[in-house]
Scaffold this motif. Sequence first.
Motif, short mmCIF file in Angstrom:
data_model
loop_
_atom_site.label_atom_id
_atom_site.label_comp_id
_atom_site.label_asym_id
_atom_site.label_seq_id
_atom_site.Cartn_x
_atom_site.Cartn_y
_atom_site.Cartn_z
N THR A 281 -16.50 -26.18 32.89
CA THR A 281 -17.09 -27.49 32.63
C THR A 281 -16.14 -28.33 31.77
OG1 THR A 281 -18.27 -26.90 30.59
CG2 THR A 281 -19.41 -26.49 32.69
N VAL A 282 -16.21 -29.63 31.97
CA VAL A 282 -15.34 -30.56 31.23
C VAL A 282 -16.21 -31.72 30.75
CG1 VAL A 282 -13.20 -31.89 31.29
CG2 VAL A 282 -13.52 -30.02 32.91
N ASN A 283 -16.31 -31.86 29.46
CA ASN A 283 -17.13 -32.93 28.88
C ASN A 283 -16.38 -33.64 27.77
OD1 ASN A 283 -19.90 -32.63 30.20
ND2 ASN A 283 -19.47 -30.52 29.57
N ALA A 284 -16.86 -34.83 27.43
CA ALA A 284 -16.27 -35.57 26.32
C ALA A 284 -17.34 -35.85 25.27
CB ALA A 284 -15.69 -36.89 26.82
N VAL A 285 -16.89 -35.91 24.03
CA VAL A 285 -17.76 -36.25 22.92
C VAL A 285 -17.20 -37.54 22.32
CG1 VAL A 285 -18.37 -35.52 20.57
CG2 VAL A 285 -18.48 -33.88 22.46
N ALA A 286 -18.09 -38.49 22.05
CA ALA A 286 -17.65 -39.78 21.52
C ALA A 286 -18.27 -40.02 20.14
CB ALA A 286 -18.03 -40.90 22.48
N PRO A 287 -17.59 -39.59 19.07
CA PRO A 287 -18.15 -39.81 17.74
C PRO A 287 -18.02 -41.26 17.28
CG PRO A 287 -16.50 -38.01 17.75
CD PRO A 287 -16.35 -38.80 19.02
N GLY A 288 -18.96 -41.67 16.42
CA GLY A 288 -18.82 -42.93 15.70
C GLY A 288 -17.99 -42.66 14.45
N PHE A 289 -18.43 -43.19 13.30
CA PHE A 289 -17.68 -42.97 12.06
C PHE A 289 -18.04 -41.61 11.46
CE2 PHE A 289 -17.82 -47.64 12.30
CZ PHE A 289 -16.47 -47.92 12.17
N ILE A 290 -17.02 -40.76 11.31
CA ILE A 290 -17.20 -39.41 10.75
C ILE A 290 -16.31 -39.31 9.50
CG2 ILE A 290 -17.04 -36.93 11.24
CD1 ILE A 290 -18.98 -38.45 13.18
N THR A 291 -16.82 -38.68 8.46
CA THR A 291 -16.07 -38.57 7.21
C THR A 291 -14.93 -37.55 7.33
OG1 THR A 291 -18.10 -39.07 6.01
CG2 THR A 291 -16.31 -38.11 4.73
N THR A 292 -13.71 -38.06 7.45
CA THR A 292 -12.50 -37.21 7.51
C THR A 292 -11.34 -38.01 6.91
OG1 THR A 292 -11.67 -38.08 9.61
CG2 THR A 292 -13.25 -36.28 9.78
N ASP A 293 -10.15 -37.40 6.92
CA ASP A 293 -8.95 -38.12 6.44
C ASP A 293 -8.73 -39.40 7.25
OD1 ASP A 293 -8.49 -36.10 4.65
OD2 ASP A 293 -6.92 -35.12 5.85
N MET A 294 -9.09 -39.36 8.55
CA MET A 294 -8.83 -40.52 9.42
C MET A 294 -9.59 -41.75 8.97
SD MET A 294 -9.17 -40.73 13.57
CE MET A 294 -7.69 -39.85 14.03
N THR A 295 -10.75 -41.56 8.36
CA THR A 295 -11.59 -42.70 7.99
C THR A 295 -11.64 -42.93 6.47
OG1 THR A 295 -13.48 -41.19 8.05
CG2 THR A 295 -13.12 -42.52 10.01
N LYS A 296 -10.81 -42.19 5.72
CA LYS A 296 -10.96 -42.25 4.26
C LYS A 296 -10.57 -43.59 3.65
CE LYS A 296 -6.69 -39.94 2.65
NZ LYS A 296 -5.85 -40.19 3.79
N ASP A 297 -9.73 -44.36 4.36
CA ASP A 297 -9.33 -45.66 3.80
C ASP A 297 -10.17 -46.82 4.34
OD1 ASP A 297 -7.33 -44.47 2.27
OD2 ASP A 297 -5.92 -44.51 3.97
N LEU A 298 -11.19 -46.53 5.12
CA LEU A 298 -12.05 -47.60 5.66
C LEU A 298 -13.06 -48.03 4.59
CD1 LEU A 298 -12.83 -46.24 9.26
CD2 LEU A 298 -11.11 -47.92 8.59
N PRO A 299 -13.55 -49.27 4.66
CA PRO A 299 -14.55 -49.74 3.70
C PRO A 299 -15.94 -49.16 4.04
CG PRO A 299 -14.02 -51.47 5.28
CD PRO A 299 -13.15 -50.31 5.64
N GLU A 300 -16.16 -47.92 3.60
CA GLU A 300 -17.35 -47.18 4.03
C GLU A 300 -18.66 -47.89 3.67
OE1 GLU A 300 -17.16 -42.98 3.21
OE2 GLU A 300 -19.29 -42.68 3.63
#
Length: 244
Positions: A180-199
């Motif tokens: 099986t092949v599926n995709a997951v589409a997260p919104g804003f998740i707390t990680t290094d990638m989002t740490k500089d965003l205006p949370e």
Amino acid sequence: MGLKYALVTGGSRGIGRAICFKFAEMGIPVIIGYHSNLAAAQEVCDSILQKGGSASVLKFDVSNKAEVESALNSWEQSHPDDYIAYLVNNAGVTRDNLMFMMTDEDWDSVIKTSVNGLFYVTRYLLPQMMARGRGGRIVNISSLSGLKGMAGQTNYCAAKAAIIGATRALAQETAARKVTVNAVAPGFITTDMTKDLPEEELKKMIPMKRFGKPEEVAELVGFLCSENAAYITGEVISINGGLF
Ligand code: NAP
């Protein structure tokens, strides 16, 4: 009969790290793929080993075909009876900018990591996954950005939308082999990638009024990789606290 392993690209940090822990909890031996951060990958590995699980680290740049093939080939040589039955294409980067100011490097690095990376790793592992007759699971990490489009992220949105197209097409190629092949589409998740965003500002837009946790995404990936999800394929599942 050999063992079925899981490979998580970008398993050293963030969402990928949580997915590695989820596989370990499911009793599946896990290969922690990473690019440069050995210390972080080793921390995930040690933590799984300490809890009695099975884990190892594997360094390769997903966007570099030669590195991908050499790393996966050496893993296969040392595991002749086993195969990678669970693949999570999770490695990804952002290089945000408005398109008229975007450099070639910004564009290429994002597309190459997400799209070429998915292609090189998946193409290498598919023959074994399909030939063994014991099934397989591929989960590709897309993004809310790939579904709705976000200003300042044309490169990232193009890459994450491409992942959805590839998921839907590949699902049809592999279904008869129980892969099986599926995709997951997260919104804003707390990680290094989002740490500089205006949370604080962004949270106001999210119906749940909070960022998601990497562990919440990992639960969904774990389900998609379970036997119970055997009839779900070619699907894109959002996990975004109601933000569309
Ligand atoms: P993160 O904390 O920045 O971690 C990125 C991971 O990817 C690291 O393990 C990194 O390895 C690895 N990586 C980066 N470039 C690589 C390459 N060329 N080759 C191999 N590995 C590479 O990111 P994250 O937030 O967990 O994001 C994981 C995935 O979820 C990405 O695809 C991202 O686009 C997607 N996503 C994230 C969010 C979010 O809000 N965080 C939302 C939607 C989708 P090193 O540790 O070695 O650098």
